[in-house]
Write a protein that holds these residues in place. Structure first.
Motif, PDB file in Angstrom:
ATOM      1  N   THR A  20       0.840  -1.205   0.000  1.00 32.45           N
ATOM      2  CA  THR A  20       0.000   0.000   0.000  1.00 32.45           C
ATOM      3  C   THR A  20       0.873   1.252   0.000  1.00 32.45           C
ATOM      4  N   PRO A  21       0.314   2.380  -0.433  1.00 31.80           N
ATOM      5  CA  PRO A  21       1.062   3.634  -0.355  1.00 31.80           C
ATOM      6  C   PRO A  21       1.496   3.972   1.076  1.00 31.80           C
ATOM      7  N   ASP A  22       0.654   3.656   2.057  1.00 28.53           N
ATOM      8  CA  ASP A  22       1.009   3.924   3.459  1.00 28.53           C
ATOM      9  C   ASP A  22       2.249   3.140   3.882  1.00 28.53           C
ATOM     10  N   LEU A  23       2.321   1.869   3.467  1.00 29.96           N
ATOM     11  CA  LEU A  23       3.488   1.062   3.812  1.00 29.96           C
ATOM     12  C   LEU A  23       4.722   1.573   3.068  1.00 29.96           C
ATOM     13  N   ALA A  24       4.556   1.986   1.825  1.00 30.64           N
ATOM     14  CA  ALA A  24       5.676   2.549   1.068  1.00 30.64           C
ATOM     15  C   ALA A  24       6.217   3.785   1.782  1.00 30.64           C
ATOM     16  N   GLU A  25       5.339   4.619   2.288  1.00 29.62           N
ATOM     17  CA  GLU A  25       5.769   5.815   3.011  1.00 29.62           C
ATOM     18  C   GLU A  25       6.527   5.437   4.281  1.00 29.62           C
ATOM     19  N   LEU A  26       6.022   4.441   5.004  1.00 25.49           N
ATOM     20  CA  LEU A  26       6.706   3.973   6.207  1.00 25.49           C
ATOM     21  C   LEU A  26       8.103   3.467   5.853  1.00 25.49           C
ATOM     22  N   LEU A  27       8.214   2.669   4.789  1.00 23.04           N
ATOM     23  CA  LEU A  27       9.515   2.141   4.371  1.00 23.04           C
ATOM     24  C   LEU A  27      10.456   3.270   3.965  1.00 23.04           C
ATOM     25  N   ASN A  28       9.936   4.267   3.271  1.00 26.09           N
ATOM     26  CA  ASN A  28      10.756   5.411   2.872  1.00 26.09           C
ATOM     27  C   ASN A  28      11.264   6.193   4.074  1.00 26.09           C
ATOM     28  N   ASN A  29      10.451   6.286   5.107  1.00 28.06           N
ATOM     29  CA  ASN A  29      10.801   7.077   6.288  1.00 28.06           C
ATOM     30  C   ASN A  29      11.722   6.356   7.262  1.00 28.06           C
ATOM     31  N   LEU A  30      11.964   5.069   7.026  1.00 27.00           N
ATOM     32  CA  LEU A  30      12.843   4.330   7.936  1.00 27.00           C
ATOM     33  C   LEU A  30      14.269   4.845   7.890  1.00 27.00           C
ATOM     34  N   GLY A  31      14.713   5.265   6.711  1.00 19.58           N
ATOM     35  CA  GLY A  31      16.106   5.688   6.590  1.00 19.58           C
ATOM     36  C   GLY A  31      17.019   4.561   6.988  1.00 19.58           C
ATOM     37  N   SER A  32      17.904   4.817   7.936  1.00 18.68           N
ATOM     38  CA  SER A  32      18.809   3.773   8.413  1.00 18.68           C
ATOM     39  C   SER A  32      18.307   3.145   9.713  1.00 18.68           C
ATOM     40  N   VAL A  41      15.401  -3.957   6.462  1.00 19.23           N
ATOM     41  CA  VAL A  41      14.845  -3.279   5.288  1.00 19.23           C
ATOM     42  C   VAL A  41      15.925  -2.338   4.773  1.00 19.23           C
ATOM     43  N   ILE A  42      16.249  -2.466   3.493  1.00 19.95           N
ATOM     44  CA  ILE A  42      17.276  -1.637   2.885  1.00 19.95           C
ATOM     45  C   ILE A  42      16.642  -0.862   1.730  1.00 19.95           C
ATOM     46  N   GLY A  43      16.666   0.446   1.806  1.00 20.40           N
ATOM     47  CA  GLY A  43      16.154   1.274   0.723  1.00 20.40           C
ATOM     48  C   GLY A  43      17.110   1.239  -0.457  1.00 20.40           C
ATOM     49  N   ILE A  44      16.587   0.979  -1.641  1.00 25.99           N
ATOM     50  CA  ILE A  44      17.386   0.973  -2.866  1.00 25.99           C
ATOM     51  C   ILE A  44      16.645   1.797  -3.910  1.00 25.99           C
ATOM     52  N   GLU A  45      17.320   2.162  -4.973  1.00 22.82           N
ATOM     53  CA  GLU A  45      16.673   2.961  -6.004  1.00 22.82           C
ATOM     54  C   GLU A  45      15.469   2.208  -6.566  1.00 22.82           C
ATOM     55  N   GLY A  46      14.318   2.837  -6.516  1.00 18.94           N
ATOM     56  CA  GLY A  46      13.096   2.251  -7.060  1.00 18.94           C
ATOM     57  C   GLY A  46      12.370   1.302  -6.132  1.00 18.94           C
ATOM     58  N   GLY A  47      12.858   1.120  -4.889  1.00 17.04           N
ATOM     59  CA  GLY A  47      12.165   0.210  -3.985  1.00 17.04           C
ATOM     60  C   GLY A  47      12.959  -0.136  -2.744  1.00 17.04           C
ATOM     61  N   TRP A  48      12.833  -1.381  -2.314  1.00 16.06           N
ATOM     62  CA  TRP A  48      13.451  -1.827  -1.066  1.00 16.06           C
ATOM     63  C   TRP A  48      13.851  -3.283  -1.180  1.00 16.06           C
ATOM     64  N   LEU A  49      14.822  -3.660  -0.373  1.00 22.82           N
ATOM     65  CA  LEU A  49      15.230  -5.040  -0.189  1.00 22.82           C
ATOM     66  C   LEU A  49      14.837  -5.404   1.227  1.00 22.82           C
ATOM     67  N   LEU A  50      14.045  -6.455   1.374  1.00 23.27           N
ATOM     68  CA  LEU A  50      13.525  -6.828   2.691  1.00 23.27           C
ATOM     69  C   LEU A  50      13.988  -8.236   3.059  1.00 23.27           C
ATOM     70  N   TYR A  51      14.457  -8.370   4.288  1.00 23.33           N
ATOM     71  CA  TYR A  51      14.844  -9.694   4.779  1.00 23.33           C
ATOM     72  C   TYR A  51      13.594 -10.420   5.253  1.00 23.33           C
ATOM     73  N   VAL A  52      13.375 -11.589   4.701  1.00 25.86           N
ATOM     74  CA  VAL A  52      12.216 -12.406   5.040  1.00 25.86           C
ATOM     75  C   VAL A  52      12.616 -13.472   6.045  1.00 25.86           C
ATOM     76  N   TRP A  78      15.360 -13.271   1.040  1.00 22.29           N
ATOM     77  CA  TRP A  78      15.241 -11.842   0.771  1.00 22.29           C
ATOM     78  C   TRP A  78      14.215 -11.615  -0.312  1.00 22.29           C
ATOM     79  N   LEU A  79      13.590 -10.456  -0.286  1.00 20.52           N
ATOM     80  CA  LEU A  79      12.604 -10.049  -1.284  1.00 20.52           C
ATOM     81  C   LEU A  79      12.929  -8.619  -1.700  1.00 20.52           C
ATOM     82  N   ARG A  80      12.910  -8.382  -2.999  1.00 14.53           N
ATOM     83  CA  ARG A  80      13.074  -7.017  -3.493  1.00 14.53           C
ATOM     84  C   ARG A  80      11.728  -6.519  -3.971  1.00 14.53           C
ATOM     85  N   LEU A  81      11.331  -5.363  -3.485  1.00 18.12           N
ATOM     86  CA  LEU A  81      10.156  -4.666  -3.994  1.00 18.12           C
ATOM     87  C   LEU A  81      10.660  -3.536  -4.870  1.00 18.12           C
ATOM     88  N   ASP A  82      10.221  -3.528  -6.120  1.00 19.32           N
ATOM     89  CA  ASP A  82      10.730  -2.569  -7.094  1.00 19.32           C
ATOM     90  C   ASP A  82       9.576  -2.065  -7.944  1.00 19.32           C
TER      91      ASP A  82
END
Length: 96
Positions: A20-32, A41-52, A78-82
């Motif tokens: 959801t857009p809300d979760l995307a915003e939360l992921l963006n705001n995590l920073g480090s 959760v690792i922010g990458i260009e165009g999305g995130w890399l998440l440890y499952v 791991w899962l990449r959301l892009d």
């Protein structure tokens, strides 16, 4: 002749439409900062890399639960959301 890498990691790449857009915003705001559900959760260009991991995290956001289960069922840690990732018909998708 060059040496062969001993470890090559494969990661499924899903579309950011699976969150959801809300979760995307939360992921963006995590920073480090660590994710509130104690998974990497690792922010990458165009999305995130998440440890499952082994999908044992019980406090992941409801939106991520089916994505983590799907990833773990395929044997990936791991899962990449892009934004250009695959949309999987069997997983929830959101318009945004």
């Amino acid at each position: 002749m060059g040496s062969t890498p001993e470890w090559i990691m494969q990661v499924p790449v899903l579309s950011t439409r699976h969150i959801t857009p809300d979760l995307a915003e939360l992921l963006n705001n995590l920073g480090s900062s660590p994710a509130p559900w104690d998974q990497e959760v690792i922010g990458i260009e165009g999305g995130w890399l998440l440890y499952v991991g082994s999908n044992e995290a019980t406090d992941v956001p409801e939106v991520l639960a089916p994505l983590f289960a799907w990833t773990a069922s395929l044997g990936y840690e791991w899962l990449r959301l892009d934004q250009d990732g695959d949309v999987i018909a069997d997983l929830p998708a959101y318009d945004w």
